[in-house]
Design a protein around this motif. Structure first.
Motif, PDB file in Angstrom:
ATOM      1  N   LEU A   1       0.862  -1.178   0.000  1.00  0.00           N
ATOM      2  CA  LEU A   1       0.000   0.000   0.000  1.00  0.00           C
ATOM      3  C   LEU A   1       0.899   1.227   0.000  1.00  0.00           C
ATOM      4  N   ILE A   2       0.722   2.109  -0.987  1.00  0.00           N
ATOM      5  CA  ILE A   2       1.494   3.346  -1.054  1.00  0.00           C
ATOM      6  C   ILE A   2       0.652   4.468  -0.469  1.00  0.00           C
ATOM      7  N   ASP A   3       1.209   5.107   0.552  1.00  0.00           N
ATOM      8  CA  ASP A   3       0.446   6.163   1.220  1.00  0.00           C
ATOM      9  C   ASP A   3       1.409   7.251   1.685  1.00  0.00           C
ATOM     10  N   ARG A   4       1.270   8.439   1.095  1.00  0.00           N
ATOM     11  CA  ARG A   4       2.054   9.617   1.491  1.00  0.00           C
ATOM     12  C   ARG A   4       3.558   9.330   1.532  1.00  0.00           C
ATOM     13  N   GLY A   5       4.048   8.721   0.441  1.00  0.00           N
ATOM     14  CA  GLY A   5       5.480   8.492   0.327  1.00  0.00           C
ATOM     15  C   GLY A   5       6.008   7.322   1.131  1.00  0.00           C
ATOM     16  N   ARG A   6       5.125   6.484   1.669  1.00  0.00           N
ATOM     17  CA  ARG A   6       5.536   5.304   2.415  1.00  0.00           C
ATOM     18  C   ARG A   6       4.947   4.062   1.745  1.00  0.00           C
ATOM     19  N   ALA A   7       5.681   2.959   1.850  1.00  0.00           N
ATOM     20  CA  ALA A   7       5.202   1.678   1.329  1.00  0.00           C
ATOM     21  C   ALA A   7       4.938   0.751   2.502  1.00  0.00           C
TER      22      ALA A   7
END
Length: 670
Positions: free
Chosen positions: A336-342
């Motif tokens: 899940l990619i969320d706000r520059g985090r995986a």
């Protein structure tokens, strides 16, 4: 009796038919039987082990010492018995299923003696499907320690130990453990060792998977056996290593490997035993685990430890089932990619009923980086690069990949744009084609005269990296280790013209990692070794007034017409003659008929680089010609300096006539 270099200790229990190859591999070691003793402890075998041992003792008289004892139930007692009788400067523990490479002991002893180390790890090779440790054997390490290497990730005792170390610290295998006894022997040996060597360049130990899976070191046990030895290992670390990075380095191994193995067994036990075992495990790991360790741990390990700490048994059992399915799957877990985090989509991700923090799923720093270089060439002042790069499991959307040049010493860096190119079907051969990376390609041109924000790159070693970016995530990686077979990693040195004058530029790959670096200004790759002149200087066969010099130029490139012979005389005249190059060889012709009178010296020049010209042969015949109807000549200068010295002059007719008119010695006067 002479003290042997190595005592090889073999614990044998029902070891046929593997025993024969094991003992033979030791007896035939290149170190020589005079430097060996083989101590075999038969731990109550009920097969033909004893008979074969006595047969081998007859084949190698005086080499093998046999001890027999009732079965002890594990490898500790026979190994201790062998160690009690060992006389060698070093000891090597060898399981009766396994065998040695022919030069293993000779090489390991030599490494220990040369580097003054107490433990030597020889490269292990799995046989019959057995998986051998690998991370610590990527390269030879003459002298390291347990904190600055991966040696702690192999705690089996099949290593070379200096016996004085073991006796000084009274190290023996605990006999009350059925598994984990090796960790409580090898761990302290590592910690007390004056140094540890790793021999990765030779296959030392062949680690065999028995067909009956009866290897002593593979006995499975259950949670109870693991919860018996693990607290003692934790105590060993706590007593010998102060809090800090060193302790965390060792803790990482146990919090990853031992916890996972214990949970694998937990799923097969009754519920009351599961609850009891989980509580004991949580108490056991508490001294080692703290939040600061999270950066060292994988997301899966973080998730396991969170569930253990909070005694979340049902979730742990579900996670264990998920891991088993994942191991059987050919597709990696989606993210899940969320706000520059995986975040890995492991069980219970953002489940409101469990409230497990995102940090237990964050794999941003562990994302696999895939890359390949398909073109790497230097033409003039411009470096051309092409290839692809992507983040594993991250779609190539909103791609922001850049080329990074970073000077190795000063750390000055420049980030340069690339042209993004299509890569159809990239990823089709990975994860069963579940993920696609169709916009991962790049092309880049780097002009060394403008790459530094419009100015020239300064002299230095400029390491080349890609900052691979997509969907707000960026990972930087050095490039070159993965390249197409058509892309050479061999150093290619060029001399190029710039507005500041000629410069040396070399594109090469580093050793041992094979990544590309641009060497500007001869930091590691000087120009002059690429230029050489043959010693012989002669008159050209087809032009008796042209002095011919030959040599080699192995540069990958240089400006046209820049390689030349420059000459000057004692009267201030100077000129040059361009070399003609073909396939790394060159020829320069100096037409002496064009030279004014004087004593001429010279050098082979390429920009600011110069090689002195070889001396003329003293017996070189004079060249003669007419200039404006007057006779001229060129010949080696008398008492010339080192290197070429050519005397060019007009013939003095009066002196010439006088010489001709003098009678030859011995001739009668008229």
């Amino acid at each position: 009796m002479a003290i042997p270099a190595v005592s090889v200790i073999v614990a044998a229990y029902n070891a046929m038919p593997y025993l024969t190859r094991c003992i033979t591999s030791v007896a035939e070691q290149t170190i020589g039987q005079d430097e060996l003793e083989i101590i075999v402890v038969d731990d109550g075998s009920t097969d033909e082990t004893a008979r074969e041992l006595h047969r081998l003792a007859g084949v190698y008289p005086g080499l093998i010492t046999i001890f027999e004892q009732p079965n002890s139930g594990g490898p500790s007692a026979p190994r201790n018995a062998g160690l009690d009788h060992a006389r060698g400067r070093f000891v090597f523990f060898l399981d009766a299923d396994d065998y040695l490479g022919p030069e293993a002991l000779e090489r390991m002893v030599a490494m220990a003696e040369k580097n003054g180390t107490d433990v030597v790890l020889g490269k292990m090779v799995g046989v019959g499907g057995r998986e051998a440790p690998a991370s610590m054997f990527r390269r030879d390490q003459p002298k390291t320690d347990v904190f600055s290497s991966r040696v702690y990730w192999t705690l089996n005792p099949m290593k070379l130990f200096r016996r004085e170390l073991l006796e000084r610290h009274a190290l023996r295998f605990p006999v009350d453990l059925s598994i984990g006894e090796d960790q409580l022997f090898v761990g302290p040996a590592y910690l007390h060792a004056a140094g540890i060597s790793v021999l990765a360049s030779y296959d030392c130990l062949y680690w065999v998977q028995r067909e009956d899976e009866g290897n002593i070191t593979l006995r499975p046990g259950g949670t109870e056996t693991r919860l018996t030895f693990l607290p003692r290992v934790v105590d060993m670390i706590m007593e010998n290593v102060p809090p800090g990075p060193g302790r965390d380095h060792l803790a990482q191994r146990h919090l990853t490997v031992e916890v996972q193995q214990l949970l694998d067994h937990l799923v097969h036990e009754p519920r009351p035993q599961q609850e009891k075992a989980l509580a004991r495990l949580a108490d056991t790991i508490t001294p080692l685990w703290h939040e600061g360790l999270n950066d060292r741990l994988s997301a899966m390990a973080r998730l396991r430890l969170h569930l253990v700490r909070h005694r979340m048994l049902d979730e742990l059992l579900a996670l264990a089932r998920f891991e088993r399915e994942l191991a059987r799957s050919s597709v990696s877990t989606p993210v899940l990619i969320d706000r520059g985090r995986a975040l890995a989509r492991y069980p219970f991700l953002r489940d409101p009923d469990r409230a497990i923090p995102d940090t237990c799923y964050d794999i941003t720093a562990q994302l696999g980086v895939r890359h390949r270089i398909d073109r790497a060439e230097l033409h003039g002042t411009t470096l051309h690069l092409a290839g692809h790069g992507y983040l594993h499991r991250v779609a190539t959307e909103d791609v922001t990949t850049e080329l990074v040049l970073r000077e190795r010493d000063s750390k000055e860096e420049f980030r340069l744009p690339v042209t993004h190119t299509a890569t159809p079907r990239l990823g089709a051969d990975e994860d069963s084609g579940h993920y696609a990376y169709e916009k991962a390609g790049f092309e880049a041109t780097v002009d060394i005269t403008t790459a530094a924000d419009g100015g020239p790159l300064q002299d230095g070693l400029w390491d080349i990296s890609l900052a691979i970016g997509a969907r707000g995530i960026t990972r930087e990686v050095r490039v070159g280790s993965k390249r197409a077979t058509t892309v050479s990693g061999k150093a290619a040195t060029h001399v190029v013209n710039t507005t500041e004058g000629p410069r040396a530029a070399t594109l090469y790959t580093t050793h041992p990692h094979g990544n590309f670096t641009l060497d500007l200004g001869e930091q590691k790759h000087p120009v002059l070794p690429h230029l050489s002149l043959d010693d012989t200087v002669r008159w050209a066969a087809d032009a008796p007034t042209e002095l011919e010099l030959t040599g080699r130029c192995t540069l990958a490139g240089h400006p046209e017409g820049a390689l030349a012979v420059a000459v000057s005389n004692d009267r201030g005249d100077s000129t040059s003659f361009v070399a003609s190059t073909t396939d790394g060889s060159f020829v320069v012709r100096v037409p002496v008929t064009e030279l004014p009178a004087g004593i001429w010296h010279g050098a082979l020049r390429l920009g600011d680089w110069a090689l002195p010209l070889p001396a003329l042969p003293s017996n070189l015949t004079a060249a003669k010609w007419r200039r404006r109807a007057l006779p001229w000549y060129a010949k080696p200068a008398v008492n010339g300096e080192n290197g070429l010295a050519l005397h060019v002059a007009r013939t003095d007719l009066v002196k010439a006539m006088t010489r001709r008119s003098k009678p030859r010695r011995g001739a009668a006067a008229c």
